[in-house]
Design an enzyme around this catalytic site. Structure first.
Site, short mmCIF file in Angstrom:
data_model
loop_
_atom_site.label_atom_id
_atom_site.label_comp_id
_atom_site.label_asym_id
_atom_site.label_seq_id
_atom_site.Cartn_x
_atom_site.Cartn_y
_atom_site.Cartn_z
N GLU A 94 0.83 -1.20 0.00
CA GLU A 94 0.00 0.00 0.00
C GLU A 94 0.86 1.25 0.00
O GLU A 94 1.92 1.31 0.63
CB GLU A 94 -0.97 -0.03 1.19
CG GLU A 94 -1.97 -1.17 1.03
CD GLU A 94 -3.02 -1.25 2.14
OE1 GLU A 94 -4.06 -1.87 1.88
OE2 GLU A 94 -2.81 -0.69 3.23
N CYS A 344 -1.32 6.29 9.82
CA CYS A 344 -0.10 5.67 10.35
C CYS A 344 -0.43 4.39 11.11
O CYS A 344 -1.31 4.38 11.98
CB CYS A 344 0.60 6.66 11.28
SG CYS A 344 2.10 6.02 12.03
#
Length: 373
Positions: A94, A344
């Site tokens: 990703e 994150c």
């Protein structure tokens, strides 16, 4: 059997010059080729009009330009875009595009999965398969730039910053990460400033020294705990390279670096009642007193099966104020893309796990033991 073609995205300028020399051509042809590849996003040799036809035919016979394809993408309400990048054998990594008023940042992956076992990170729970190649790393930038639109008339690119904070530990793939960064920084490559390329690490000390001896880019370090006892649990690589060893390596890196302007960026994920007490803030400030830094406090982004929760805003605020009392620069990171699992610690991809960690994780989730503050 025909000879396997050379993927030109795997070669930095030094490698391309060696290739052209071996082909009996002048080394400056590498500069011309790189400009077509990275300034204009051209992969068809016939469109490279300042390269003569004979050389174009040679290149077509021996070489190719292959970047991993975008399998799918999701766009967040805040403009963040998460891309699933197909790296072959049914696996994906990703890559996240984060637009802001003054910059456009791409968060790239360096490995399929992650070999470290940080207990709060979704990628780490998926296990590890392999390192990405140079072309798979720079190919993320190349492919997303195509998606966003290369400015073919001016050569202006749509990405201004790259952070190696996606899937994987970059310093465990230095063989491919370093030439990929060379391409990012090269004037004939993506032409990024060394201050606009950031490498993040959880603390692989010998590799950090190697990076510092060879490249100068911005450095972000994942600390996440103010002492070895807690960090051993949250970031298990700490058992091999404890905090004081890691901090000493950071100071060695800073001594060689201009890109960091004398201080490192410290990343600290805020885990509710785990590492977010005011006592731990005092401890963190004392820990960093000899290592110039700015501190990013990152609200934890939960993922399915995570044993942790996000610190409340009030706990983050109190933690931040303690650090600032010590004169430290503190930024509470604004969460981007959490509605599409692009924030994150949320990147997971589609990984064939060589570590069998997913099976182990199901048995161990209930065994994670940390001191509650």
């Amino acid at each position: 059997m025909s000879e396997k073609k050379i993927n030109l995205l795997d070669l930095d300028r030094k490698g391309l010059r060696a290739l052209f020399t071996e082909m009996g051509e002048k080394p400056f042809r590498a500069d011309q080729l790189m400009k077509w590849l990275y300034h204009f996003g051209v992969s068809d040799f016939e469109q490279m009009t300042n390269i003569n036809k004979v050389l174009r035919a040679k290149l077509a016979a021996r070489c190719e330009v292959v970047a991993p394809e975008i399998s799918s993408y999701q766009k967040s309400a805040d403009g963040t875009i998460k891309f699933a990048i197909n790296v072959g054998n049914g696996q994906e990594v990703e890559t996240v595009y984060i637009p802001e008023e003054d910059r456009a940042t791409l968060c790239v992956s360096s490995q399929v999965g992650c070999a470290l076992e940080c207990t709060f990170c979704s990628t780490a729970q998926q296990g590890f398969n392999r390192n990405l190649t140079v072309s798979e790393i720079v190919g993320q930038i190349w492919r997303v730039s195509h998606f966003l639109g290369f400015q073919k008339e001016t050569g202006e690119r749509p990405i201004s910053n790259v952070v190696m904070m996606g899937m994987g530990e970059p310093l465990l793939n230095l063989k491919n990460v370093m030439p990929a960064i060379d391409i990012m920084l090269d004037d004939f490559g993506f032409s990024l400033s060394k201050r606009r390329v950031t490498v993040s690490t959880s603390g692989v000390v010998p590799a950090l020294d190697i990076l510092g001896d060879n490249l100068d880019v911005a450095l972000a370090v994942s600390i996440h705990a103010p002492n070895d006892e807690l960090r051993d649990v949250l970031v298990p690589v700490n058992k091999k390279y404890p905090l004081q060893e890691f901090l000493a390596a950071i100071r060695r890196y800073l001594a060689k670096s201009n890109a960091n302007r004398g201080r490192v960026t410290l990343e600290y994920v805020m885990l509710d009642h785990i590492n977010d007490s005011t006592d731990q803030a005092h401890e963190l400030a004392e820990l960093m007193k000899d290592t110039p830094c700015k501190i990013n406090l990152i609200p934890f982004n939960p993922y399915p099966g995570s044993p942790y929760g996000r610190s409340s805003n009030s706990r983050i605020d109190r933690f931040s104020k303690v650090l600032m009392e010590y004169g430290l620069t503190v930024i509470v990171r604004k969460t981007r893309g959490d509605d599409i699992d692009a924030a994150c610690g949320q990147l997971a991809g589609d990984i064939r796990d060589r570590t069998k960690r997913l099976a182990k994780k199901r048995m161990q989730d209930s065994q994670i033991s940390v001191t509650i503050n």
